[in-house]
Every structure is written in C-alpha cells, then in structure tokens.
Write an enzyme that holds these catalytic residues in place. Structure first.
Site, PDB file in Angstrom:
ATOM      1  N   THR A  44       0.832  -1.210   0.000  1.00  0.00           N
ATOM      2  CA  THR A  44       0.000   0.000   0.000  1.00  0.00           C
ATOM      3  C   THR A  44       0.864   1.257   0.000  1.00  0.00           C
ATOM      4  O   THR A  44       0.551   2.236  -0.684  1.00  0.00           O
ATOM      5  CB  THR A  44      -0.916  -0.002   1.229  1.00  0.00           C
ATOM      6  N   HIS A  47       1.912   1.956  -3.380  1.00  0.00           N
ATOM      7  CA  HIS A  47       0.850   2.637  -4.150  1.00  0.00           C
ATOM      8  C   HIS A  47       0.860   4.137  -3.873  1.00  0.00           C
ATOM      9  O   HIS A  47       0.667   4.947  -4.772  1.00  0.00           O
ATOM     10  CB  HIS A  47      -0.530   2.060  -3.807  1.00  0.00           C
ATOM     11  N   HIS A  65       2.756   1.639   8.577  1.00  0.00           N
ATOM     12  CA  HIS A  65       1.865   1.013   9.568  1.00  0.00           C
ATOM     13  C   HIS A  65       2.349  -0.370  10.000  1.00  0.00           C
ATOM     14  O   HIS A  65       1.789  -0.952  10.912  1.00  0.00           O
ATOM     15  CB  HIS A  65       0.436   0.912   9.004  1.00  0.00           C
ATOM     16  N   CYS A  95     -15.412   3.710  14.112  1.00  0.00           N
ATOM     17  CA  CYS A  95     -16.297   4.800  14.549  1.00  0.00           C
ATOM     18  C   CYS A  95     -17.187   4.422  15.725  1.00  0.00           C
ATOM     19  O   CYS A  95     -17.687   5.299  16.431  1.00  0.00           O
ATOM     20  CB  CYS A  95     -17.153   5.263  13.374  1.00  0.00           C
ATOM     21  N   CYS A  98     -21.752   2.449  13.449  1.00  0.00           N
ATOM     22  CA  CYS A  98     -22.212   2.106  12.094  1.00  0.00           C
ATOM     23  C   CYS A  98     -22.680   0.653  12.135  1.00  0.00           C
ATOM     24  O   CYS A  98     -22.434  -0.044  13.120  1.00  0.00           O
ATOM     25  CB  CYS A  98     -21.086   2.304  11.070  1.00  0.00           C
TER      26      CYS A  98
HETATM   27 ZN   LIG Z   1       0.410  -3.268   5.177  1.00  0.00          ZN
HETATM   28 ZN   LIG Z   2     -18.041   1.946  12.404  1.00  0.00          ZN
END
Ligand SMILES: [Zn+2]
Ligand SMILES: [Zn+2]
Length: 346
Positions: A44, A47, A65, A95, A98
């Site tokens: 990633t 990218h 990360h 969050c 959700c």
């Molecule tokens: Zn990764």
């Molecule tokens: Zn959520």
C-alpha cells in the site's frame, strides 16, 4: 518524552519523501506515544509512492503502519500498556457507530480510519496512537522481526477465514510478499501448501522456504494439482495474484466443496467461472485486514519462528535513507520485505 523535536518522513508526491524535524505529538487522554523501532514498507505504501493514492493521503503525509516499538508516554485513562513495553500497533480506528461496528465487525467499519494512510503513520520517531490499537509483545521478541506482525496478521486473518484444517491441500496463487506469508501461516496450520507463481525469482524464494512450487507458465497447473492431491484438487485456494489468469486458476484447482479466499485487491472486475460454484459447490470468501485475534496469532507465530523472518526481511535501511529504500524496492524483483530502522539505536 524528553525531546520535543523528532525526525519524520513526509510523502510529498511524485515518488518523493522528505525527512524533516517535527514536533512529537503529546498523547491525549486514551492515547499512547510509541517510540518506533522499525517500520516495514507495505504494498500500500508503494501505491502511495506511485501517486495512486494522492486523493486519499494528500501531499504531506507520514506513511507507515507495519511497525514495532516501545511505549514512550501514556495519556490519561490508559490501562492496557505500561511504560517501556514492546508493542505493535493494529492500525485501524473505528467509529463505534455504524452497522459494521454495531455487529462487532470493527475492522470493516464503514468509516474506518487506517492509521498511516488516513492519518499520519509510523515513519517517524514517535507515533501517537489510540491505546486500543496496541498489542503488547513478549519482552524477548526482536523488534525487527516484530515489524512483520502486521503483514503476518493479514495472512492469519486470511487463513482463519478459510477454516483450514490440518492435512488439507492448499494452493496459494501468487508468491509475492503477502502470498509467501499466507503460505507460511497455512503451513503453520498444518496445510500441505503449493505456491503457484510465474516470477522465477519469487519461485526460487518459495522453494528455499520449503514450499512445493509450480510455474503455470511452464506446466499445466490443474494437472499438477490433480497429481499432487490424488485427483481431488485443493481444499483451500488463496487468490493473491490479482490477475485474470489467477482468477481462472482458482476455480480450476479447487476441490469439490473447496473454499476460495479472495486475498488480492482486484481493481478491475475479472471474469469468474461461476458455473463451477454451482457444479462443485465451491465457496468464495472475502477477507480484509485483521481482527485483534489475528494479531495475537501473528505475535505467537513470529515469537515461535513459524514465519522465517530472516528470509522475509530482505533489506533494512535507516529513516534518513527512506527515499532510496522506496526507489530500490520499486526496482527489485526479489525483495520481499524492506524495513526502515526508524529509531537510530534500535
Ligand atoms: Zn500493510
Ligand atoms: Zn463503524
């Protein structure tokens, strides 16, 4: 936290990184400041480097990360870590409000914040994160090896979701960094693993790691798998190649009632032989990132040597050389995992 200024590597667009001094972020309530030891370069992140994610990350982002480190400072109301403990960050902030969070599937929250993409990440000496993202490591675990826990956790999630049982036949289609880790974790589960890959350098690495290898550009993959499995086919297939030939192969090599796990991110919509799902009652399983249990499994696998960390880590460079590390990784056909050594004396 003694010093207030730290080194951080900022992505500035067009394949460029700039290492600058910046203020260390003091942890607020519920947060922990981690002194970063190592941070791996993820696909990633590549990218991002290629400019494919500028709309999401902007042009002043600290990426990273796949990290390891030690607890440097603790904000108020944090009870899950102690000063100086070795830790890794599970870089997902959800969050709590959700349908996915309500169902307990926090890792696929509809408003998921991926730390290191949507917020600044670990390519800086001190990274301040929500305390709930931390996993404590055994004291004696090497911090360079621990930087593999995040990608290994991806593989642990993939294998857990496949419901793989000991002795089952496994085909991993695609032997890149994630495919190799999926193969290692599947073998750790007791799977009989074959790696299918067309890149000869990657085939050589898979073979060195003790896997049976097949190059479908040279031999008939389906016929080979049938021979290996006594005409049964593979109980579990991991599609990690992200290619149309990989998607064609996944239904061809699967056993009756085989489980196919879609690990690769297919940007285009591939053609899928859905008839085979009817005819042989195949299953297709979607997988994305990881849950806390996958991190704990990954920590155990790294600690026990279930993943050959020394073979997987092909390069280590200091933070000051991050530009060269990305440039080199972009050009290398054989690199698996490049680590940035963020802390000068880690
Ligand atoms: Zn990764
Ligand atoms: Zn959520």
């Amino acid at each position: 936290m003694i010093e207030t200024k730290i080194s951080a590597a900022f992505y500035r667009g067009d394949k460029s990184f700039v290492v600058e001094q910046t203020a260390a972020q003091v942890p607020n309530a519920g947060e922990v400041a981690v002194r970063v030891a190592y941070c791996g370069i993820c696909g990633t992140d590549m990218h991002v480097y290629h400019g494919n994610m500028d709309a999401r990350v902007g042009l002043n982002r600290v990426v990273g990360h796949e990290m390891s480190g030690t607890v440097e400072a603790i904000g108020a109301n944090v009870t899950n870590v102690k000063m100086g403990q070795k830790v890794v960050v599970r870089p997902l902030d959800h969050c709590n409000d959700c349908p996915a969070c309500d169902a307990g599937h926090f890792h696929i929250c509809h408003q998921l914040n991926f730390l290191g993409l949507d917020t600044d990440g670990a390519m800086q000496e001190i990274w301040t994160v929500p305390a709930h993202t931390l996993h404590v490591l055994p004291d004696d675990l090497r911090l360079d090896h621990a930087a593999l826990i995040e990608p290994v956790a991806v593989a642990c999630h993939d294998v857990r979701m496949s419901d793989l049982k000991e002795g089952e036949d496994v085909v991993v289609i695609g032997g890149g960094p994630i495919g190799i880790l999926v193969a290692m974790v599947a073998r750790d589960y007791g799977g009989r693993v074959v790696v299918s890959e067309v890149n000869k350098a990657r085939l050589a690495i898979a073979q060195k790691l003790g896997f049976k290898i097949i190059n479908p550009a040279e031999v008939d993959l389906k016929a080979e798998i049938n021979t290996i499995t006594g005409e049964k086919g593979a109980d579990v297939v991991f599609e990690v190649s992200g290619t149309q030939p990989g998607v064609d192969a996944m239904t061809e090599v699967a056993a009756t009632r085989g489980r196919i796990v879609m690990v690769a991110i297919h940007a285009q919509k591939p053609k899928i032989d859905l008839f085979q799902f009817f005819w042989r009652e195949l299953s297709l399983v979607g997988v994305r990132v990881y849950e806390p249990v996958d991190y704990e499994k990954a920590i155990g696998i790294i600690a026990s040597g279930g993943v050959d960390a020394n073979t997987v880590i092909t390069d280590v460079a200091p933070l000051s050389d991050i530009q060269k590390a990305f440039d080199d990784l972009d050009r290398s056909p054989t690199a698996l995992k490049s680590l940035i050594k963020v802390e000068a004396d880690a």
